[in-house]
Design a protein around this motif. Structure first.
Motif, PDB file in Angstrom:
ATOM      1  N   ALA A   1      39.114  -0.564  40.026  1.00  0.00           N
ATOM      2  CA  ALA A   1      37.672   0.090  39.661  1.00  0.00           C
ATOM      3  C   ALA A   1      37.679   1.833  39.306  1.00  0.00           C
TER       4      ALA A   1
ATOM      5  N   GLU B   1      36.197  -5.292  38.378  1.00  0.00           N
ATOM      6  CA  GLU B   1      36.586  -6.751  37.357  1.00  0.00           C
ATOM      7  C   GLU B   1      38.158  -5.929  37.530  1.00  0.00           C
ATOM      8  N   TYR B   2      39.299  -6.580  37.573  1.00  0.00           N
ATOM      9  CA  TYR B   2      40.683  -6.561  37.303  1.00  0.00           C
ATOM     10  C   TYR B   2      40.731  -6.467  36.183  1.00  0.00           C
TER      11      TYR B   2
ATOM     12  N   THR C   1      40.459 -13.273  39.765  1.00  0.00           N
ATOM     13  CA  THR C   1      40.818 -13.698  38.199  1.00  0.00           C
ATOM     14  C   THR C   1      42.348 -13.809  38.166  1.00  0.00           C
TER      15      THR C   1
ATOM     16  N   ASP D   1      35.844 -13.701  41.623  1.00  0.00           N
ATOM     17  CA  ASP D   1      36.635 -12.278  41.344  1.00  0.00           C
ATOM     18  C   ASP D   1      37.869 -12.199  41.295  1.00  0.00           C
TER      19      ASP D   1
END
Length: 539
Positions: free
Chosen positions: A515, A504-505, A332, A330
């Motif tokens: 988010a 998620e980015y 990224t 997670d």
């Protein structure tokens, strides 16, 4: 074999497989762990229903010593699974998040950890006590000979070898610490191959199953008179009750001792509790700095506004590269832009929190220690209270089940996750904002496990990384050296709440706020009981 028996044995097999998977939460991660737990609960409930005859016959007829043991184990197992289910629902962030059952996250965590390891023992004991029935079913299913000396002695040899390995596993994983409330969080050796962990768990299950199997056989040989049988009957129900009373007393009598040395007033230390604090920032409506990288330390404005440091915004790479050791999926790596903002150089102290709220929920007591054990909702509520006291416009509108952010307000607030990481990194791109990985002399964490210590375990190729002190308590908020932005304890001491929902980015975002939907909030920085790898800037 009757269909009912086939279903029962299939459920037995499913639970035997699920149990080691549930014990290995660190390998499965939270969401899968919750689904596996829900599956285990479903299997157990169906299994109990199919064994309705056992429930109907409770307290009926005579009780032998062997039946007393079986009854006590079954009752304790049912209570244990109930405790696991309730505590699991209370902590759930995925499967049962829609069930708003509260009771204290730390209590739920303590109960779940305690019940997990006793549940493993009770389920193994249940298997051992029913081993004769299992073998009988297996013989019918596979049409095996009723007596086979070679098979019998082979099974005994396997059980003996596995039991010996199980004893080793108990000491290797320090299971006794969990069983007797001597520690508050699971200490996995993440360098251990996954299959070894499963072998150790299976071996412990065999050990306890074999112990109860032979105990039952021993008790079955005891002949009892009428008075003894009545005593057995009452004992079968009194024993689980006594265990429950002992557990309740254990949970409420301060089962953990104080650390060997302490900071501040530690009369009320309870190391079962987790530690969260928050950095509080004030909203500043200034345009973002669109430079291609975070500014160097000497370029950063260090204007002080009521003790807060002004951070000049900029563009930076948020997350971690795939080459970073111990990174998570997670993290990224992506581009993010943040505007100027003010942030406190220190974690919020207990004195400051008490002055605003009149409360101090912390377990490690001391005016200059960070406040801990506050929920995310308590953090945003504090921000509003501080804003009101100082004559600023509160940032948050707080309802019973939701919080909204008024971005035009000038009051105090939590940083976004992007702001926190930007402030933590202070222009660095390495796993930590220090030139090297922090030692226990540079940050407050589980000092026995510094970053990349594994190199010493296998190759002796990282001898500069050495274990340090594990303090088992929080430290003053101005401990250690600040980063290049003048911010203290961005790594370790206590985790710090951010505004963002976990998710998620995005990419190439300006002032991202996390988010759009989710059920978990993000905290950053790691705490006094975290491994160093969990203090990384991107974690």
């Amino acid at each position: 074999m009757k269909a009912k028996q086939i279903v029962k044995r299939a459920l037995d097999l499913a639970m035997i497989i699920l149990l080691p998977l549930l014990m290995a939460e660190i390998y499965t991660r939270q969401e899968l762990h919750e689904w596996l737990g829900a599956g285990m609960a479903a299997c157990f409930i169906v299994h109990v229903i199919l064994n309705g005859d056992w429930l109907k016959n409770l307290f009926k007829s005579e009780y032998s010593a062997a039946r007393k043991l079986m009854t006590a184990v079954n009752i304790l197992l049912c209570l244990d699974v109930l405790a696991l289910l309730v505590s699991g629902v209370m902590m759930s962030g995925f499967v049962f998040a829609w069930l708003n059952i509260n009771g204290g996250a730390m209590f739920a965590r303590r109960l779940h950890l305690f019940a997990s390891y006793w549940g493993m023992i009770m389920m193994s004991a249940h298997l051992g006590l029913n081993f004769g029935a299992v073998m009988s079913s297996a013989k019918k299913l596979f049409k095996l000979e009723k007596k086979n000396a070679a098979r019998t002695w082979s099974l005994r040899g396997i059980a003996l070898a596995a039991s010996g390995f199980g004893v080793y596993a108990i000491f290797s994983q320090k299971i006794y610490d969990y069983l007797f409330l001597r520690t508050h969080f699971v200490m996995f050796d993440e360098t251990k191959p996954t299959f070894v962990f499963f072998l150790e768990t299976a071996a412990m299950m065999v050990l306890f199953a074999a112990a109860f199997y032979y105990l039952q056989r021993l008790l079955a040989k005891i002949k009892s008179g009428d008075k003894a049988k009545k005593a057995h009957k009452w004992t079968a129900f009194a024993a689980p009750l006594a265990v429950c009373i002992a557990v309740i007393i254990g949970f409420n009598s301060g089962e953990s001792s104080a650390p060997p040395w302490t900071v501040g007033d530690t009369d009320n230390i309870d190391p079962w509790q987790n530690s969260f604090s928050e950095e509080v920032t004030s909203s500043v409506n200034t345009p973002p700095n669109t430079s291609s990288a975070a500014p160097d330390a000497e370029d950063v404005s260090a204007d002080i506004n009521d003790g807060f440091v002004k951070i000049t915004g900029g563009t930076f790479r948020m997350g971690s590269p795939e080459t970073e050791d111990w990174r998570s999926d997670d993290e990224t790596l992506h581009t993010a832009v943040v505007s100027d903002f003010f942030i406190s150089p220190f974690e919020l102290t207990q004195k400051e929190y008490f002055e605003i709220t009149g409360e101090d929920p912390s377990n490690f007591k001391g005016d200059n220690l960070p406040v801990e054990n506050i929920s995310w909702f308590e953090a945003v509520s504090f921000c509003n209270s501080l804003s009101e006291k100082t004559g600023l416009t509160p940032v948050y509108s707080i309802n019973e089940n939701s919080v909204s952010w008024n971005r035009s307000a000038n009051g105090y607030r939590l940083p976004t996750e992007a702001e926190w990481e930007y402030a933590c990194r202070a222009g660095t791109t390495t796993p930590f904002n220090t030139e090297n990985s922090p030692s226990a002399d540079e940050a407050n964490y589980y000092g026995h496990y510094p970053y990349m210590i594994e190199g010493n375990y296998f190759t002796q190729g990282n001898l500069e990384t050495k274990p340090g002190v594990y303090r088992q308590t929080t430290l003053a908020v101005d401990s250690f050296s600040p980063n290049k932005f003048g911010l203290y304890n961005m790594h370790g001491n206590v985790g710090e709440w951010t505004w963002d929902l976990y998710g998620e980015y995005g990419d190439d975002e300006t002032d991202p706020t996390g988010a759009e939907s989710g059920i978990l909030r993000v905290y950053r920085g790691g705490g006094w009981n975290d491994f160093a790898k969990n203090m990384r800037s991107a974690y």
